[in-house]
Scaffold this active site. Structure first.
Site, PDB file in Angstrom:
ATOM      1  N   ASP A 140      23.215  35.231   9.414  1.00 11.98           N
ATOM      2  CA  ASP A 140      24.384  34.346   9.130  1.00 11.98           C
ATOM      3  C   ASP A 140      23.512  32.839   9.726  1.00 11.98           C
ATOM      4  O   ASP A 140      22.445  33.247  10.389  1.00 11.98           O
ATOM      5  CB  ASP A 140      25.267  34.695  10.102  1.00 11.98           C
ATOM      6  CG  ASP A 140      26.215  33.530  10.106  1.00 11.98           C
ATOM      7  OD1 ASP A 140      26.980  33.117   9.184  1.00 11.98           O
ATOM      8  OD2 ASP A 140      26.455  32.991  11.288  1.00 11.98           O
TER       9      ASP A 140
ATOM     10  N   TYR B  12      25.206  29.451  10.215  1.00 12.34           N
ATOM     11  CA  TYR B  12      26.295  28.639  11.529  1.00 12.34           C
ATOM     12  C   TYR B  12      26.851  29.490  12.572  1.00 12.34           C
ATOM     13  O   TYR B  12      27.680  30.411  12.340  1.00 12.34           O
ATOM     14  CB  TYR B  12      27.294  28.007  10.706  1.00 12.34           C
ATOM     15  CG  TYR B  12      26.549  26.864   9.577  1.00 12.34           C
ATOM     16  CD1 TYR B  12      26.152  25.824   9.929  1.00 12.34           C
ATOM     17  CD2 TYR B  12      26.824  27.463   8.238  1.00 12.34           C
ATOM     18  CE1 TYR B  12      25.614  24.728   8.912  1.00 12.34           C
ATOM     19  CE2 TYR B  12      26.082  26.532   7.378  1.00 12.34           C
ATOM     20  CZ  TYR B  12      25.568  25.295   7.557  1.00 12.34           C
ATOM     21  OH  TYR B  12      25.104  24.335   6.524  1.00 12.34           O
TER      22      TYR B  12
END
Length: 223
Positions: free
Chosen positions: A8, A10
């Site tokens: 991932d 952010y």
């Protein structure tokens, strides 16, 4: 079998709360509260758009969330300032552990950035932090016009990374993302960046929990 790793972006590699420094110009001592609400609504709007099947890319969700956060705090937001803050979002700072961890894993694992963000946004924010070159590829939900934690997004990640006949392991600081990945049959490591953060009790557990990406390499050996 060695898993393919899907990171991932952010909240895991780059810090959305980094916007609070710039928001101090607009919000003063409320800057952190505005940044936190911005992030909260950015995610909520993406979840809702995914469920409603009215897809707009993550940049649109981000802009709409910024407007909401500023309006909630009764702060002015001129078009020029809005555009400046949106541009700055493409230069979010990386967490200190991100680049060293990726460098330590490169060559031993296939590494992919896997995000709700669009490809242009990912290229800019990862490139800004010298992270882009560490990856074998990028995977964006924009390909299928939905958002994590839609199960179809995790299936798309398997397809895009080539991890059909080997494990795919999500690495994320977002508990909702970890739960989504586990529900879709992926391995998932939760990066518990905040020691006070509580993992939701849904009866779905992460494959492993780490406090920093510096712990990832040793943890993967025990999955």
């Amino acid at each position: 079998m060695t898993p393919t790793l899907a990171f991932d972006v952010y909240g895991t590699l780059v810090d959305p709360m980094g916007m609070s420094r710039l928001l101090a110009e607009d919000a003063g001592d409320r800057a952190e509260a505005v940044a936190a609400l911005w992030r909260e609504k950015q995610l909520e709007f993406s979840f809702r758009k995914g469920l409603m099947k009215v897809y707009e890319d993550f940049g649109a969700c981000t802009r709409q969330a910024l407007r909401y956060a500023m309006a909630t705090h009764k702060l002015p937001l001129a078009e020029e300032r809005e555009n400046a803050l949106m541009a700055a979002y493409l230069s979010l700072p990386a967490f200190d552990d991100a680049l060293p961890a990726l460098k330590s894993l490169k060559g031993d694992y296939s590494l992919f950035a896997f995000s709700n963000g669009s490809y242009p946004a990912l290229e800019k924010v990862l490139g800004h932090n010298q992270l882009l070159d560490q990856f074998d590829g990028l995977v964006s939900v924009d390909d299928i016009k939905s958002f994590k934690p839609d199960p179809a997004v995790y299936t798309h990640a398997r397809r895009a990374t080539g991890a059909w006949d080997k494990p795919l392991c999500l690495v994320s600081s977002n508990a909702w993302d970890v739960i989504g990945a586990r529900a879709a049959g992926l391995l998932a490591v939760w990066v518990k960046r905040d020691p006070d953060k509580v993992f939701e009790d849904w009866g779905i557990q992460p494959s492993a929990v780490i406090n920093s990406l510096s712990e990832l390499k040793s943890t993967l050996k025990n999955l």
